[in-house]
Design an enzyme around this catalytic site. Structure first.
Site, PDB file in Angstrom:
ATOM      1  N   ARG A   1       0.854  -1.197   0.000  1.00 37.83           N
ATOM      2  CA  ARG A   1       0.000   0.000   0.000  1.00 37.83           C
ATOM      3  C   ARG A   1       0.887   1.243   0.000  1.00 37.83           C
ATOM      4  NH1 ARG A   1      -2.217   0.931   5.328  1.00 37.83           N
ATOM      5  NH2 ARG A   1      -0.762   2.639   5.236  1.00 37.83           N
TER       6      ARG A   1
ATOM      7  N   HIS B   1      -3.252   4.777   4.514  1.00 36.38           N
ATOM      8  CA  HIS B   1      -4.452   3.931   4.574  1.00 36.38           C
ATOM      9  C   HIS B   1      -5.659   4.688   3.998  1.00 36.38           C
ATOM     10  CE1 HIS B   1      -7.658   1.366   5.876  1.00 36.38           C
ATOM     11  NE2 HIS B   1      -8.205   2.408   6.485  1.00 36.38           N
TER      12      HIS B   1
ATOM     13  N   TYR C   1       4.565   5.116  11.245  1.00 32.80           N
ATOM     14  CA  TYR C   1       4.761   3.672  11.476  1.00 32.80           C
ATOM     15  C   TYR C   1       5.564   2.950  10.408  1.00 32.80           C
ATOM     16  CZ  TYR C   1       0.502   3.546   8.522  1.00 32.80           C
ATOM     17  OH  TYR C   1      -0.416   3.731   7.514  1.00 32.80           O
TER      18      TYR C   1
HETATM   19  C1  TPP Z   1     -15.065  -5.206  11.469  1.00 36.17           C
HETATM   20  C2  TPP Z   1     -14.164  -4.034  11.305  1.00 36.17           C
HETATM   21  N1  TPP Z   1     -13.138  -3.859  12.168  1.00 36.17           N
HETATM   22  C3  TPP Z   1     -12.314  -2.790  12.045  1.00 36.17           C
HETATM   23  C4  TPP Z   1     -12.516  -1.869  11.051  1.00 36.17           C
HETATM   24  C5  TPP Z   1     -11.598  -0.664  10.917  1.00 36.17           C
HETATM   25  N2  TPP Z   1     -10.735  -0.820   9.752  1.00 36.17           N
HETATM   26  C6  TPP Z   1     -11.051  -0.250   8.582  1.00 36.17           C
HETATM   27  S1  TPP Z   1      -9.947  -0.578   7.417  1.00 36.17           S
HETATM   28  C7  TPP Z   1      -8.985  -1.510   8.433  1.00 36.17           C
HETATM   29  C8  TPP Z   1      -7.722  -2.179   7.948  1.00 36.17           C
HETATM   30  C9  TPP Z   1      -7.964  -3.255   6.953  1.00 36.17           C
HETATM   31  O1  TPP Z   1      -6.759  -3.688   6.391  1.00 36.17           O
HETATM   32  P1  TPP Z   1      -6.713  -4.664   5.163  1.00 36.17           P
HETATM   33  O2  TPP Z   1      -7.853  -5.607   5.193  1.00 36.17           O
HETATM   34  O3  TPP Z   1      -5.363  -5.251   5.115  1.00 36.17           O
HETATM   35  O4  TPP Z   1      -6.967  -3.729   3.888  1.00 36.17           O
HETATM   36  P2  TPP Z   1      -6.138  -2.479   3.370  1.00 36.17           P
HETATM   37  O5  TPP Z   1      -6.737  -1.278   4.063  1.00 36.17           O
HETATM   38  O6  TPP Z   1      -4.718  -2.697   3.708  1.00 36.17           O
HETATM   39  O7  TPP Z   1      -6.401  -2.404   1.902  1.00 36.17           O
HETATM   40  C10 TPP Z   1      -9.545  -1.542   9.708  1.00 36.17           C
HETATM   41  C11 TPP Z   1      -8.973  -2.226  10.863  1.00 36.17           C
HETATM   42  C12 TPP Z   1     -13.618  -2.081  10.173  1.00 36.17           C
HETATM   43  N3  TPP Z   1     -13.883  -1.267   9.157  1.00 36.17           N
HETATM   44  N4  TPP Z   1     -14.405  -3.169  10.312  1.00 36.17           N
END
Ligand code: TPP
Length: 394
Positions: A281, A285, A294
Protein backbone atom coordinates in the site's frame (compact mmCIF):
# COMPACT_ATOMS: atom_id res chain seq x y z
CA UNK A 1 -17.12 -51.40 5.62
CA UNK A 2 -14.06 -49.14 5.74
CA UNK A 3 -13.43 -46.78 8.66
CA UNK A 4 -13.85 -43.13 7.95
CA UNK A 5 -10.68 -41.15 8.51
CA UNK A 6 -12.40 -37.78 8.86
CA UNK A 7 -9.49 -36.14 6.96
CA UNK A 8 -8.18 -36.13 3.40
CA UNK A 9 -5.66 -38.93 3.95
CA UNK A 10 -3.77 -40.44 6.84
CA UNK A 11 -0.26 -41.85 6.70
CA UNK A 12 1.27 -43.32 9.83
CA UNK A 13 4.53 -42.34 11.52
CA UNK A 14 6.36 -44.06 14.42
CA UNK A 15 8.17 -40.95 15.62
CA UNK A 16 6.82 -37.64 16.86
CA UNK A 17 6.91 -35.29 13.92
CA UNK A 18 6.20 -31.60 14.15
CA UNK A 19 4.72 -30.05 11.07
CA UNK A 20 5.49 -26.35 10.86
CA UNK A 21 5.76 -23.29 8.65
CA UNK A 22 8.13 -23.68 5.73
CA UNK A 23 7.44 -27.37 5.22
CA UNK A 24 5.21 -26.50 2.33
CA UNK A 25 6.80 -24.00 -0.01
CA UNK A 26 4.28 -21.62 -1.59
CA UNK A 27 5.98 -19.98 -4.58
CA UNK A 28 4.94 -16.60 -5.96
CA UNK A 29 4.01 -16.46 -9.63
CA UNK A 30 5.93 -13.69 -11.41
CA UNK A 31 5.88 -13.20 -15.17
CA UNK A 32 7.31 -9.68 -15.45
CA UNK A 33 10.37 -8.55 -13.52
CA UNK A 34 10.08 -5.12 -11.83
CA UNK A 35 11.78 -3.59 -14.89
CA UNK A 36 9.27 -5.15 -17.23
CA UNK A 37 11.19 -8.12 -18.62
CA UNK A 38 9.44 -11.46 -19.19
CA UNK A 39 10.60 -14.13 -16.72
CA UNK A 40 10.56 -17.74 -17.82
CA UNK A 41 10.03 -19.00 -21.32
CA UNK A 42 6.35 -18.64 -22.00
CA UNK A 43 4.91 -15.55 -23.62
CA UNK A 44 1.74 -14.69 -21.72
CA UNK A 45 -1.56 -15.24 -23.45
CA UNK A 46 -2.98 -11.75 -23.54
CA UNK A 47 -4.01 -9.77 -26.58
CA UNK A 48 -2.81 -6.30 -27.44
CA UNK A 49 -6.04 -4.41 -26.83
CA UNK A 50 -6.64 -6.08 -23.43
CA UNK A 51 -3.08 -5.25 -22.39
CA UNK A 52 -3.47 -1.64 -23.47
CA UNK A 53 -6.79 -1.33 -21.71
CA UNK A 54 -5.26 -2.70 -18.49
CA UNK A 55 -2.59 0.00 -18.62
CA UNK A 56 -5.14 2.75 -19.34
CA UNK A 57 -7.39 1.62 -16.49
CA UNK A 58 -4.48 1.47 -14.04
CA UNK A 59 -3.47 4.95 -15.13
CA UNK A 60 -7.03 6.25 -14.81
CA UNK A 61 -7.23 4.78 -11.29
CA UNK A 62 -4.02 6.50 -10.27
CA UNK A 63 -5.15 9.83 -11.69
CA UNK A 64 -8.53 9.50 -9.96
CA UNK A 65 -6.78 8.70 -6.66
CA UNK A 66 -4.39 11.66 -6.88
CA UNK A 67 -7.19 14.04 -7.76
CA UNK A 68 -9.49 12.85 -4.98
CA UNK A 69 -6.84 12.90 -2.26
CA UNK A 70 -6.29 16.57 -3.23
CA UNK A 71 -10.04 17.18 -3.29
CA UNK A 72 -10.26 15.86 0.28
CA UNK A 73 -7.37 18.11 1.36
CA UNK A 74 -9.21 21.06 -0.20
CA UNK A 75 -12.28 20.18 1.88
CA UNK A 76 -14.39 19.29 -1.15
CA UNK A 77 -15.08 15.70 -0.06
CA UNK A 78 -14.92 14.24 3.44
CA UNK A 79 -12.84 11.11 2.94
CA UNK A 80 -10.89 9.11 0.38
CA UNK A 81 -8.98 5.83 0.10
CA UNK A 82 -6.29 5.58 -2.59
CA UNK A 83 -5.09 2.34 -4.18
CA UNK A 84 -1.73 3.71 -5.32
CA UNK A 85 0.72 0.88 -6.03
CA UNK A 86 -2.02 -1.78 -5.93
CA UNK A 87 -3.71 -1.03 -9.24
CA UNK A 88 -2.53 -4.26 -10.90
CA UNK A 89 -4.14 -6.44 -8.23
CA UNK A 90 -7.60 -5.03 -8.94
CA UNK A 91 -7.46 -4.06 -12.63
CA UNK A 92 -5.68 -7.12 -14.05
CA UNK A 93 -7.83 -9.53 -12.03
CA UNK A 94 -11.08 -7.86 -13.12
CA UNK A 95 -9.78 -7.98 -16.69
CA UNK A 96 -9.33 -11.75 -16.47
CA UNK A 97 -12.94 -12.59 -15.60
CA UNK A 98 -16.23 -12.18 -17.42
CA UNK A 99 -18.42 -9.08 -17.05
CA UNK A 100 -21.21 -11.50 -16.06
CA UNK A 101 -19.24 -12.50 -12.96
CA UNK A 102 -20.14 -10.81 -9.69
CA UNK A 103 -17.54 -8.66 -7.93
CA UNK A 104 -17.70 -8.19 -4.17
CA UNK A 105 -14.94 -5.91 -3.08
CA UNK A 106 -13.48 -4.29 0.02
CA UNK A 107 -12.88 -0.55 -0.58
CA UNK A 108 -9.54 -0.30 -2.36
CA UNK A 109 -10.54 -1.92 -5.65
CA UNK A 110 -11.77 1.11 -7.59
CA UNK A 111 -9.61 -0.18 -10.45
CA UNK A 112 -11.92 -3.21 -10.87
CA UNK A 113 -14.95 -0.95 -11.02
CA UNK A 114 -13.23 1.34 -13.54
CA UNK A 115 -12.45 -1.76 -15.61
CA UNK A 116 -16.15 -2.66 -15.61
CA UNK A 117 -16.98 0.75 -17.08
CA UNK A 118 -18.07 2.85 -14.08
CA UNK A 119 -17.78 6.37 -15.43
CA UNK A 120 -15.91 9.35 -13.93
CA UNK A 121 -19.33 10.98 -13.39
CA UNK A 122 -20.56 7.92 -11.45
CA UNK A 123 -17.45 7.92 -9.25
CA UNK A 124 -17.92 11.62 -8.53
CA UNK A 125 -21.68 11.49 -7.89
CA UNK A 126 -21.10 8.84 -5.23
CA UNK A 127 -18.22 10.72 -3.64
CA UNK A 128 -20.13 14.01 -3.55
CA UNK A 129 -23.28 12.21 -2.31
CA UNK A 130 -25.36 14.24 -4.74
CA UNK A 131 -28.85 13.44 -6.03
CA UNK A 132 -27.42 11.21 -8.78
CA UNK A 133 -25.81 8.91 -6.20
CA UNK A 134 -27.76 5.63 -6.15
CA UNK A 135 -26.98 5.37 -2.42
CA UNK A 136 -28.79 8.70 -1.97
CA UNK A 137 -25.87 10.03 0.04
CA UNK A 138 -26.27 7.48 2.83
CA UNK A 139 -22.78 6.05 2.41
CA UNK A 140 -19.35 7.53 2.93
CA UNK A 141 -17.33 8.39 -0.20
CA UNK A 142 -15.84 5.37 -2.03
CA UNK A 143 -18.65 3.00 -1.03
CA UNK A 144 -19.64 2.40 -4.63
CA UNK A 145 -22.01 -0.22 -5.99
CA UNK A 146 -23.60 -0.79 -9.38
CA UNK A 147 -26.14 -3.47 -10.21
CA UNK A 148 -25.86 -3.31 -14.03
CA UNK A 149 -22.08 -3.74 -13.71
CA UNK A 150 -22.45 -6.69 -11.31
CA UNK A 151 -20.52 -4.85 -8.62
CA UNK A 152 -21.97 -5.34 -5.14
CA UNK A 153 -22.16 -2.21 -2.97
CA UNK A 154 -19.16 -1.86 -0.68
CA UNK A 155 -19.74 -1.99 3.06
CA UNK A 156 -17.36 -0.66 5.69
CA UNK A 157 -17.38 -3.50 8.24
CA UNK A 158 -14.40 -5.62 7.22
CA UNK A 159 -14.80 -9.07 5.68
CA UNK A 160 -18.62 -9.14 5.55
CA UNK A 161 -18.35 -9.62 1.78
CA UNK A 162 -16.43 -12.91 2.21
CA UNK A 163 -19.24 -15.21 3.44
CA UNK A 164 -21.65 -13.23 1.23
CA UNK A 165 -19.47 -14.04 -1.79
CA UNK A 166 -19.48 -17.74 -0.86
CA UNK A 167 -23.28 -17.62 -0.67
CA UNK A 168 -23.63 -15.66 -3.90
CA UNK A 169 -21.39 -18.09 -5.76
CA UNK A 170 -23.37 -21.01 -4.36
CA UNK A 171 -26.46 -19.37 -5.84
CA UNK A 172 -24.71 -18.98 -9.21
CA UNK A 173 -23.91 -22.67 -9.15
CA UNK A 174 -27.45 -23.67 -8.16
CA UNK A 175 -28.84 -21.54 -10.99
CA UNK A 176 -26.53 -23.31 -13.43
CA UNK A 177 -24.89 -20.07 -14.50
CA UNK A 178 -21.55 -19.95 -16.26
CA UNK A 179 -20.42 -17.34 -13.76
CA UNK A 180 -18.30 -16.94 -10.65
CA UNK A 181 -17.92 -14.40 -7.86
CA UNK A 182 -14.66 -12.53 -7.40
CA UNK A 183 -14.25 -11.43 -3.80
CA UNK A 184 -11.51 -8.95 -2.85
CA UNK A 185 -10.21 -8.23 0.63
CA UNK A 186 -7.04 -7.21 2.45
CA UNK A 187 -4.83 -9.38 4.63
CA UNK A 188 -6.11 -7.38 7.61
CA UNK A 189 -9.68 -8.39 6.82
CA UNK A 190 -8.46 -12.00 6.79
CA UNK A 191 -8.09 -11.69 10.58
CA UNK A 192 -11.87 -11.45 10.90
CA UNK A 193 -14.00 -14.47 11.78
CA UNK A 194 -16.01 -13.90 8.61
CA UNK A 195 -12.94 -14.79 6.53
CA UNK A 196 -12.74 -18.23 8.15
CA UNK A 197 -16.48 -18.86 8.02
CA UNK A 198 -16.61 -17.76 4.39
CA UNK A 199 -13.69 -19.89 3.22
CA UNK A 200 -14.88 -22.98 5.02
CA UNK A 201 -18.38 -22.59 3.68
CA UNK A 202 -17.10 -22.07 0.12
CA UNK A 203 -14.85 -25.15 0.36
CA UNK A 204 -17.47 -27.46 1.86
CA UNK A 205 -20.30 -26.31 -0.42
CA UNK A 206 -17.96 -26.16 -3.46
CA UNK A 207 -18.80 -22.58 -4.40
CA UNK A 208 -17.30 -21.12 -7.60
CA UNK A 209 -15.74 -18.11 -5.92
CA UNK A 210 -12.28 -16.55 -6.27
CA UNK A 211 -11.07 -15.08 -2.99
CA UNK A 212 -8.46 -12.49 -3.91
CA UNK A 213 -6.48 -11.22 -0.96
CA UNK A 214 -4.42 -8.08 -1.54
CA UNK A 215 -1.64 -8.65 0.94
CA UNK A 216 -0.34 -5.09 1.02
CA UNK A 217 1.56 -5.44 4.28
CA UNK A 218 -0.58 -3.19 6.49
CA UNK A 219 -3.96 -3.03 8.14
CA UNK A 220 -3.96 0.74 8.76
CA UNK A 221 -0.85 1.01 10.98
CA UNK A 222 -0.58 -2.69 11.92
CA UNK A 223 2.09 -4.47 9.88
CA UNK A 224 1.29 -7.98 8.65
CA UNK A 225 3.88 -9.56 10.98
CA UNK A 226 1.95 -8.26 14.00
CA UNK A 227 -1.23 -9.67 12.55
CA UNK A 228 -0.37 -13.33 11.90
CA UNK A 229 2.48 -15.79 12.34
CA UNK A 230 1.61 -18.22 9.55
CA UNK A 231 2.86 -18.20 5.96
CA UNK A 232 0.70 -15.34 4.73
CA UNK A 233 -2.88 -15.88 3.69
CA UNK A 234 -2.16 -18.56 1.04
CA UNK A 235 -1.39 -21.20 3.69
CA UNK A 236 -4.89 -20.74 5.10
CA UNK A 237 -6.50 -21.58 1.77
CA UNK A 238 -4.66 -24.89 1.76
CA UNK A 239 -5.80 -25.45 5.35
CA UNK A 240 -9.40 -25.14 4.24
CA UNK A 241 -8.87 -27.47 1.29
CA UNK A 242 -9.00 -24.64 -1.24
CA UNK A 243 -6.86 -24.56 -4.37
CA UNK A 244 -4.45 -21.69 -3.87
CA UNK A 245 -2.16 -19.45 -5.91
CA UNK A 246 0.32 -16.87 -4.62
CA UNK A 247 1.09 -14.18 -7.13
CA UNK A 248 3.19 -11.04 -7.49
CA UNK A 249 0.40 -8.49 -7.07
CA UNK A 250 2.44 -5.74 -8.74
CA UNK A 251 2.85 -7.78 -11.91
CA UNK A 252 -0.22 -7.25 -14.12
CA UNK A 253 0.61 -10.24 -16.34
CA UNK A 254 0.95 -12.58 -13.38
CA UNK A 255 -2.28 -11.34 -11.78
CA UNK A 256 -4.08 -11.71 -15.13
CA UNK A 257 -2.75 -15.24 -15.71
CA UNK A 258 -3.47 -16.39 -12.14
CA UNK A 259 -7.02 -15.03 -12.15
CA UNK A 260 -7.85 -16.43 -15.60
CA UNK A 261 -6.58 -19.83 -14.44
CA UNK A 262 -8.48 -19.57 -11.16
CA UNK A 263 -11.70 -18.76 -13.02
CA UNK A 264 -11.28 -21.79 -15.30
CA UNK A 265 -10.80 -24.04 -12.27
CA UNK A 266 -13.71 -22.48 -10.36
CA UNK A 267 -16.08 -23.08 -13.27
CA UNK A 268 -14.76 -26.47 -14.37
CA UNK A 269 -14.54 -28.04 -10.92
CA UNK A 270 -17.22 -25.88 -9.25
CA UNK A 271 -14.92 -24.95 -6.41
CA UNK A 272 -13.35 -21.95 -4.71
CA UNK A 273 -9.81 -20.70 -5.43
CA UNK A 274 -7.77 -18.42 -3.18
CA UNK A 275 -5.28 -15.98 -4.69
CA UNK A 276 -2.84 -14.14 -2.44
CA UNK A 277 -1.53 -11.12 -4.32
CA UNK A 278 1.68 -9.82 -2.76
CA UNK A 279 1.65 -6.03 -3.01
CA UNK A 280 2.23 -2.86 -1.01
CA UNK A 281 0.00 0.00 0.00
CA UNK A 282 2.09 2.94 -1.26
CA UNK A 283 -0.71 5.31 -0.25
CA UNK A 284 -1.70 6.21 3.28
CA UNK A 285 -4.45 3.93 4.57
CA UNK A 286 -6.93 6.78 3.98
CA UNK A 287 -6.97 10.56 4.04
CA UNK A 288 -7.27 10.25 7.86
CA UNK A 289 -3.93 8.44 8.15
CA UNK A 290 -0.25 9.46 8.19
CA UNK A 291 2.06 6.48 7.50
CA UNK A 292 5.23 8.38 8.50
CA UNK A 293 4.35 7.40 12.08
CA UNK A 294 4.76 3.67 11.48
CA UNK A 295 6.98 2.98 8.46
CA UNK A 296 10.16 4.28 6.85
CA UNK A 297 10.70 6.23 3.64
CA UNK A 298 13.26 3.58 2.70
CA UNK A 299 10.65 0.84 2.83
CA UNK A 300 8.31 2.89 0.66
CA UNK A 301 11.10 3.62 -1.84
CA UNK A 302 11.83 -0.12 -2.15
CA UNK A 303 8.27 -0.73 -3.23
CA UNK A 304 8.09 2.33 -5.45
CA UNK A 305 10.65 0.53 -7.59
CA UNK A 306 8.11 -2.24 -8.11
CA UNK A 307 5.39 0.12 -9.36
CA UNK A 308 2.98 -1.92 -11.51
CA UNK A 309 2.30 0.93 -13.94
CA UNK A 310 5.99 1.56 -14.61
CA UNK A 311 6.57 -2.17 -14.99
CA UNK A 312 3.71 -2.71 -17.41
CA UNK A 313 4.56 0.39 -19.46
CA UNK A 314 8.12 -0.90 -19.89
CA UNK A 315 6.85 -4.29 -21.11
CA UNK A 316 4.32 -2.78 -23.52
CA UNK A 317 7.08 -0.59 -24.98
CA UNK A 318 9.38 -3.57 -25.43
CA UNK A 319 6.58 -5.46 -27.06
CA UNK A 320 5.91 -2.61 -29.49
CA UNK A 321 2.34 -2.26 -28.17
CA UNK A 322 2.73 1.25 -26.78
CA UNK A 323 2.56 4.49 -28.69
CA UNK A 324 4.08 7.00 -26.25
CA UNK A 325 2.55 10.05 -27.90
CA UNK A 326 -0.96 8.71 -27.75
CA UNK A 327 -0.38 7.53 -24.14
CA UNK A 328 0.66 11.06 -23.14
CA UNK A 329 -2.41 12.51 -24.88
CA UNK A 330 -4.60 9.89 -23.28
CA UNK A 331 -3.22 10.70 -19.85
CA UNK A 332 -3.88 14.40 -20.13
CA UNK A 333 -7.37 13.71 -21.50
CA UNK A 334 -8.04 11.47 -18.47
CA UNK A 335 -6.89 14.21 -16.08
CA UNK A 336 -9.23 16.64 -17.79
CA UNK A 337 -12.16 14.21 -17.75
CA UNK A 338 -11.70 13.53 -14.03
CA UNK A 339 -11.51 17.23 -13.21
CA UNK A 340 -14.54 18.08 -15.34
CA UNK A 341 -16.57 15.28 -13.70
CA UNK A 342 -15.51 16.51 -10.25
CA UNK A 343 -16.54 20.09 -10.95
CA UNK A 344 -19.88 18.98 -12.37
CA UNK A 345 -20.69 16.62 -9.47
CA UNK A 346 -19.93 19.17 -6.76
CA UNK A 347 -22.42 21.61 -8.28
CA UNK A 348 -25.26 19.10 -8.24
CA UNK A 349 -27.71 19.37 -5.33
CA UNK A 350 -27.71 16.73 -2.64
CA UNK A 351 -30.79 14.69 -1.74
CA UNK A 352 -33.31 16.00 0.77
CA UNK A 353 -32.28 15.24 4.35
CA UNK A 354 -35.40 13.04 4.72
CA UNK A 355 -33.83 10.53 2.31
CA UNK A 356 -31.61 9.52 5.19
CA UNK A 357 -34.50 7.60 6.70
CA UNK A 358 -37.06 7.12 3.94
CA UNK A 359 -37.06 4.04 1.72
CA UNK A 360 -34.93 2.21 4.25
CA UNK A 361 -37.91 0.74 6.15
CA UNK A 362 -41.44 0.31 4.84
CA UNK A 363 -42.64 2.79 7.48
CA UNK A 364 -40.16 5.17 9.10
CA UNK A 365 -39.91 4.00 12.73
CA UNK A 366 -40.49 6.47 15.59
CA UNK A 367 -36.84 6.66 16.68
CA UNK A 368 -35.66 7.64 13.18
CA UNK A 369 -38.42 10.26 12.96
CA UNK A 370 -37.16 11.72 16.24
CA UNK A 371 -33.57 11.70 15.00
CA UNK A 372 -34.34 13.41 11.70
CA UNK A 373 -36.32 16.13 13.51
CA UNK A 374 -33.41 16.67 15.90
CA UNK A 375 -31.00 16.84 12.95
CA UNK A 376 -33.08 19.45 11.16
CA UNK A 377 -33.17 21.60 14.31
CA UNK A 378 -29.43 21.27 14.59
CA UNK A 379 -28.88 22.36 11.00
CA UNK A 380 -31.17 25.36 11.54
CA UNK A 381 -29.22 26.32 14.64
CA UNK A 382 -25.73 25.89 13.11
CA UNK A 383 -26.20 26.45 9.37
CA UNK A 384 -22.54 27.39 8.82
CA UNK A 385 -21.40 23.95 9.98
CA UNK A 386 -23.21 22.25 7.10
CA UNK A 387 -22.57 22.35 3.36
CA UNK A 388 -24.43 25.01 1.42
CA UNK A 389 -26.14 22.35 -0.64
CA UNK A 390 -27.59 20.93 2.56
CA UNK A 391 -28.89 24.38 3.54
CA UNK A 392 -30.66 24.70 0.21
CA UNK A 393 -32.62 21.57 1.01
CA UNK A 394 -33.99 22.84 4.33
C1 TPP B 1 -15.07 -5.21 11.47
C2 TPP B 1 -14.16 -4.03 11.31
N1 TPP B 1 -13.14 -3.86 12.17
C3 TPP B 1 -12.31 -2.79 12.05
C4 TPP B 1 -12.52 -1.87 11.05
C5 TPP B 1 -11.60 -0.66 10.92
N2 TPP B 1 -10.73 -0.82 9.75
C6 TPP B 1 -11.05 -0.25 8.58
S1 TPP B 1 -9.95 -0.58 7.42
C7 TPP B 1 -8.98 -1.51 8.43
C8 TPP B 1 -7.72 -2.18 7.95
C9 TPP B 1 -7.96 -3.25 6.95
O1 TPP B 1 -6.76 -3.69 6.39
P1 TPP B 1 -6.71 -4.66 5.16
O2 TPP B 1 -7.85 -5.61 5.19
O3 TPP B 1 -5.36 -5.25 5.11
O4 TPP B 1 -6.97 -3.73 3.89
P2 TPP B 1 -6.14 -2.48 3.37
O5 TPP B 1 -6.74 -1.28 4.06
O6 TPP B 1 -4.72 -2.70 3.71
O7 TPP B 1 -6.40 -2.40 1.90
C10 TPP B 1 -9.55 -1.54 9.71
C11 TPP B 1 -8.97 -2.23 10.86
C12 TPP B 1 -13.62 -2.08 10.17
N3 TPP B 1 -13.88 -1.27 9.16
N4 TPP B 1 -14.40 -3.17 10.31
Amino acid sequence: MQDRNHVASVSTTHQVRIIENGLLEIPMLQILSPDGVIQGQDEPTIDESTAQRILETMLFTRILDERMVSAQRQGRISFYLASTGEEAASVASAAAISDQDMIMSQYREQGALAWRGYTPAQFMDQMFSNHNDPNKGRQMPIHYGDKPLNFMTISSPLATQIPQAAGFAYGQKMAGLDAITLCYFGEGAASEGDFHAGLNMAAVLACPVIFLCRNNGYAISTPAEEQFAGDGIASRGIGYGIKTIRVDGNDPLAVYAATAHARDIAIKHACPVLIEAMTYRLAAHSTSDDPSGYRSKKEEANWQRKDPIVRFTAWLKRKGWLDEDSLAKNESAMRQTVLTALKAAEKEPINPIDDLVTDVFDHVPWHLKEQITALKHHIQKYPDAYPKTAERQQ
